[in-house]
Design an enzyme around this catalytic site. Structure first.
Site, PDB file in Angstrom:
ATOM      1  N   ASP A 110       1.414  70.869  90.270  1.00 20.51           N
ATOM      2  CA  ASP A 110       0.675  70.036  89.310  1.00 20.51           C
ATOM      3  C   ASP A 110       0.322  70.784  88.023  1.00 20.51           C
ATOM      4  O   ASP A 110      -0.382  70.255  87.159  1.00 20.51           O
ATOM      5  CB  ASP A 110      -0.625  69.504  89.944  1.00 20.51           C
ATOM      6  CG  ASP A 110      -0.396  68.209  90.738  1.00 20.51           C
ATOM      7  OD1 ASP A 110       0.610  67.511  90.464  1.00 20.51           O
ATOM      8  OD2 ASP A 110      -1.227  67.904  91.608  1.00 20.51           O
ATOM      9  N   ARG A 116      -4.945  72.737  93.847  1.00 21.03           N
ATOM     10  CA  ARG A 116      -4.857  73.035  92.407  1.00 21.03           C
ATOM     11  C   ARG A 116      -5.783  74.173  91.959  1.00 21.03           C
ATOM     12  O   ARG A 116      -5.729  74.572  90.779  1.00 21.03           O
ATOM     13  CB  ARG A 116      -5.167  71.774  91.578  1.00 21.03           C
ATOM     14  CG  ARG A 116      -4.209  70.625  91.827  1.00 21.03           C
ATOM     15  CD  ARG A 116      -4.283  69.560  90.722  1.00 21.03           C
ATOM     16  NE  ARG A 116      -3.847  70.075  89.427  1.00 21.03           N
ATOM     17  CZ  ARG A 116      -3.942  69.396  88.286  1.00 21.03           C
ATOM     18  NH1 ARG A 116      -4.484  68.201  88.270  1.00 21.03           N
ATOM     19  NH2 ARG A 116      -3.505  69.913  87.151  1.00 21.03           N
ATOM     20  N   ARG A 171     -13.375  63.198  90.495  1.00 20.18           N
ATOM     21  CA  ARG A 171     -13.035  64.616  90.428  1.00 20.18           C
ATOM     22  C   ARG A 171     -14.202  65.472  89.920  1.00 20.18           C
ATOM     23  O   ARG A 171     -14.767  66.274  90.648  1.00 20.18           O
ATOM     24  CB  ARG A 171     -11.808  64.831  89.533  1.00 20.18           C
ATOM     25  CG  ARG A 171     -10.551  64.118  90.025  1.00 20.18           C
ATOM     26  CD  ARG A 171     -10.004  64.782  91.279  1.00 20.18           C
ATOM     27  NE  ARG A 171      -8.801  64.141  91.764  1.00 20.18           N
ATOM     28  CZ  ARG A 171      -7.565  64.439  91.401  1.00 20.18           C
ATOM     29  NH1 ARG A 171      -7.349  65.399  90.524  1.00 20.18           N
ATOM     30  NH2 ARG A 171      -6.538  63.809  91.918  1.00 20.18           N
ATOM     31  N   HIS A 188      -9.289  59.991  86.638  1.00 21.32           N
ATOM     32  CA  HIS A 188      -9.722  60.903  85.573  1.00 21.32           C
ATOM     33  C   HIS A 188     -10.082  60.046  84.351  1.00 21.32           C
ATOM     34  O   HIS A 188      -9.425  59.023  84.102  1.00 21.32           O
ATOM     35  CB  HIS A 188      -8.575  61.828  85.122  1.00 21.32           C
ATOM     36  CG  HIS A 188      -8.410  63.085  85.909  1.00 21.32           C
ATOM     37  ND1 HIS A 188      -7.173  63.642  86.164  1.00 21.32           N
ATOM     38  CD2 HIS A 188      -9.317  63.933  86.470  1.00 21.32           C
ATOM     39  CE1 HIS A 188      -7.323  64.767  86.845  1.00 21.32           C
ATOM     40  NE2 HIS A 188      -8.612  64.967  87.055  1.00 21.32           N
ATOM     41  N   CYS A 230      -2.120  63.968  80.157  1.00 25.62           N
ATOM     42  CA  CYS A 230      -2.275  64.927  81.259  1.00 25.62           C
ATOM     43  C   CYS A 230      -1.494  66.210  81.006  1.00 25.62           C
ATOM     44  O   CYS A 230      -1.855  67.271  81.497  1.00 25.62           O
ATOM     45  CB  CYS A 230      -1.778  64.321  82.568  1.00 25.62           C
ATOM     46  SG  CYS A 230      -2.645  62.852  83.089  1.00 25.62           S
TER      47      CYS A 230
HETATM   48  N1  ARG Z   1      -1.413  65.159  90.423  1.00 20.96           N
HETATM   49  C1  ARG Z   1      -2.430  65.532  89.494  1.00 20.96           C
HETATM   50  C2  ARG Z   1      -3.799  65.366  90.151  1.00 20.96           C
HETATM   51  O1  ARG Z   1      -3.984  64.439  90.916  1.00 20.96           O
HETATM   52  C3  ARG Z   1      -2.340  64.696  88.262  1.00 20.96           C
HETATM   53  C4  ARG Z   1      -3.294  65.115  87.197  1.00 20.96           C
HETATM   54  C5  ARG Z   1      -3.217  64.242  85.991  1.00 20.96           C
HETATM   55  N2  ARG Z   1      -3.917  64.807  84.914  1.00 20.96           N
HETATM   56  C6  ARG Z   1      -4.784  64.147  84.125  1.00 20.96           C
HETATM   57  N3  ARG Z   1      -5.278  64.771  83.107  1.00 20.96           N
HETATM   58  N4  ARG Z   1      -5.156  62.913  84.389  1.00 20.96           N
HETATM   59  O2  ARG Z   1      -4.695  66.142  89.932  1.00 20.96           O
END
Ligand code: ARG
Length: 274
Positions: free
Chosen positions: A70, A95, A144, A173, A267
């Site tokens: 990612d 991550r 998140r 997000h 992203c």
């Molecule tokens: N697969 C990543 C996650 O779920 C995607 C992140 C996307 N980034 C963003 N800035 N929305 O964390």
């Protein structure tokens, strides 16, 4: 009649999807059973980068690391305002290690880096408007970033932070549901936010460009604007038309492979603000 918006040169940070794959699912868009065409992902990402450079912007590159699929979503590694970097602290352990790669980048390039104690995913959940209310930070929570990180960001960055609760897991997000079009204007999809957050947005941004669910579902709001040129997912044709009517110039890019990870243009791009 709409007036022509004025672009401003930007400095961005991106990371090639050389190691991109979908092997875990931490958002509703990710399905490890769906195959990813990495060659195509790298190609599409390259076109995005060329598009930004072609518009006159500077793009720095972060070295991708194996085992961090990612990492291509470079927006999540930090949030930079007035030359200060508020580092990320990822929610999911898959991550976590990305934060160190971003930290190393900023420290080698002479930025003032402040490590976060609280869980936050950088520009994924933080946005900045230099000319709204004297310099305003918008921050998302609910999936998140923890609300306590909003307070931490305000202490680190010295700009007021407005907390907005996200309520739809598809828009996990802030940058999937709200975007900064120029120094004082936003566009957003109200349905991604709590009723109270919607009221706050109407109060602060009565002139916002309102996007609908189709725009948001097409990842249209996950865009990068320089104040005039708006680089956005080519699937978001409805939003592109709205932005054009508002005086912006839509620049569509195809990012079908990176959507499989739950992301699009924004992203992939972190903005470095001096
Ligand atoms: N697969 C990543 C996650 O779920 C995607 C992140 C996307 N980034 C963003 N800035 N929305 O964390």
């Amino acid at each position: 009649m709409s007036h022509q918006q004025i672009p401003r040169k930007r400095t961005f940070l991106m990371c090639s999807p050389e190691h991109f794959e979908v092997t875990y699912a931490i958002n509703p868009w990710m399905d490890p059973a769906v195959s990813v065409d990495r060659t195509s992902a790298v190609h599409q990402w390259g076109r995005l980068r060329e598009t930004l450079v072609g518009l006159g912007h500077t793009v720095h590159l972060l070295t991708p690391e194996a085992g961090l699929p990612d990492m291509v979503y470079a927006a999540n590694g930090a949030f930079v305002v007035d030359g200060t970097v508020y580092g990320a602290r990822f929610k999911h352990e898959q991550r976590t290690a990305e934060a160190q790669a971003h930290q190393a980048f900023y420290e080698t390039h002479g930025w003032r880096y402040v490590a976060a104690a609280e869980t936050n995913e950088g520009e994924g959940d933080f946005a900045y408007l230099p000319e709204a209310h004297g310099g305003l930070i918008l921050a998302g929570y609910g999936f998140r970033t923890e609300p306590v990180a909003h307070a931490e960001a305000q202490e680190v960055l010295g700009r007021p932070v407005v907390s907005l609760r996200l309520v739809d897991p598809r828009f996990y997000h802030l940058d999937t549901a709200l975007t900064v079009l120029d120094d004082r204007t936003i566009s957003y999809f109200p349905g991604a936010f709590s009723h109270a957050a919607q009221r706050v947005l109407v109060q602060l941004f009565p002139d916002a460009v309102i996007a609908d669910e189709v725009d948001a579902f097409a990842f249209g709001l996950n865009l990068v604007s320089d104040g005039r040129n708006v680089v956005l997912n080519s699937a978001a044709t409805g939003l592109a038309a709205k932005l054009e009517a508002a005086g912006y110039t839509p620049v569509p890019v195809e990012l079908t492979e990176l959507r499989k990870g739950g992301g699009s243009v924004k992203c992939c791009v972190a903005e470095l603000r001096h």
